[in-house]
Write a protein that holds these residues in place. Sequence first.
Motif, short mmCIF file in Angstrom:
data_model
loop_
_atom_site.label_atom_id
_atom_site.label_comp_id
_atom_site.label_asym_id
_atom_site.label_seq_id
_atom_site.Cartn_x
_atom_site.Cartn_y
_atom_site.Cartn_z
N ASP A 1 0.88 -1.11 0.07
CA ASP A 1 0.06 -0.05 -0.04
C ASP A 1 0.92 1.10 0.02
O ASP A 1 2.12 1.35 0.38
N ASP A 2 0.18 2.32 -0.34
CA ASP A 2 0.88 3.64 -0.19
C ASP A 2 0.15 4.57 0.84
O ASP A 2 -1.11 4.64 0.65
N ASP B 1 6.33 -2.36 7.91
CA ASP B 1 6.26 -2.76 6.58
C ASP B 1 6.24 -4.17 6.71
O ASP B 1 7.36 -4.79 6.24
N CYS C 1 1.20 13.00 3.75
CA CYS C 1 2.55 12.30 3.03
C CYS C 1 2.19 12.35 1.43
O CYS C 1 1.91 11.43 0.99
N ASP D 1 4.16 12.39 -0.88
CA ASP D 1 4.85 11.67 -1.79
C ASP D 1 4.54 10.20 -1.40
O ASP D 1 5.36 9.47 -1.86
N ALA D 2 3.79 9.92 -0.39
CA ALA D 2 3.45 8.44 0.14
C ALA D 2 4.61 7.95 0.70
O ALA D 2 5.77 8.01 0.48
N LEU D 3 4.03 7.21 2.02
CA LEU D 3 4.99 6.23 2.56
C LEU D 3 4.54 4.94 1.78
O LEU D 3 3.60 4.48 1.81
N VAL D 4 5.59 4.44 1.14
CA VAL D 4 5.42 3.23 0.32
C VAL D 4 5.71 2.13 1.23
O VAL D 4 6.79 1.87 1.85
N THR E 1 -5.00 4.92 2.65
CA THR E 1 -4.14 4.29 1.68
C THR E 1 -4.54 4.09 0.56
O THR E 1 -5.91 4.18 0.18
N PHE F 1 -0.88 7.84 2.25
CA PHE F 1 -0.97 9.46 1.89
C PHE F 1 -1.28 10.24 3.16
O PHE F 1 -1.20 11.45 2.97
#
Length: 127
Positions: free
Chosen positions: A39-40, A60, A88, A90-93, A126, A42
Amino acid sequence: RGMTTTITPQSDPVGGKLVTYTQAAKTRTTESGVTGAADDIFAVEVINATADAVFLKIFDTVAAVVPGTTAPNWVFRVAANTTLTYACPDALVVATGISLFISLDGGTGVAELSGPKGSIVAYLLTV
């Protein structure tokens, strides 16, 4: 277990999932494999109704995390009796999946929430 987690599908334009994690005071149970997939993230919002600063720890992994043994990928500090929203853009990948819990300790320690002073709710948006 003193906490609940729900997943709410979001329609367009958001089109993702809203993860709601509720943790009652004096508990610190890891919720593992929350989304079960990559997921990303945001946005993260934490509502802290306790008299202590708390830390939302996100990992993660889909595996169960034993507090104090694994370093979190992300840690969000929220002051006492505060609601805080983190954007976020740029997203938390998240490559594997999301596991999380809330603690009084900002590191990988095992501090318990002290006293029945309220509850804490965390929201993750997400995609």
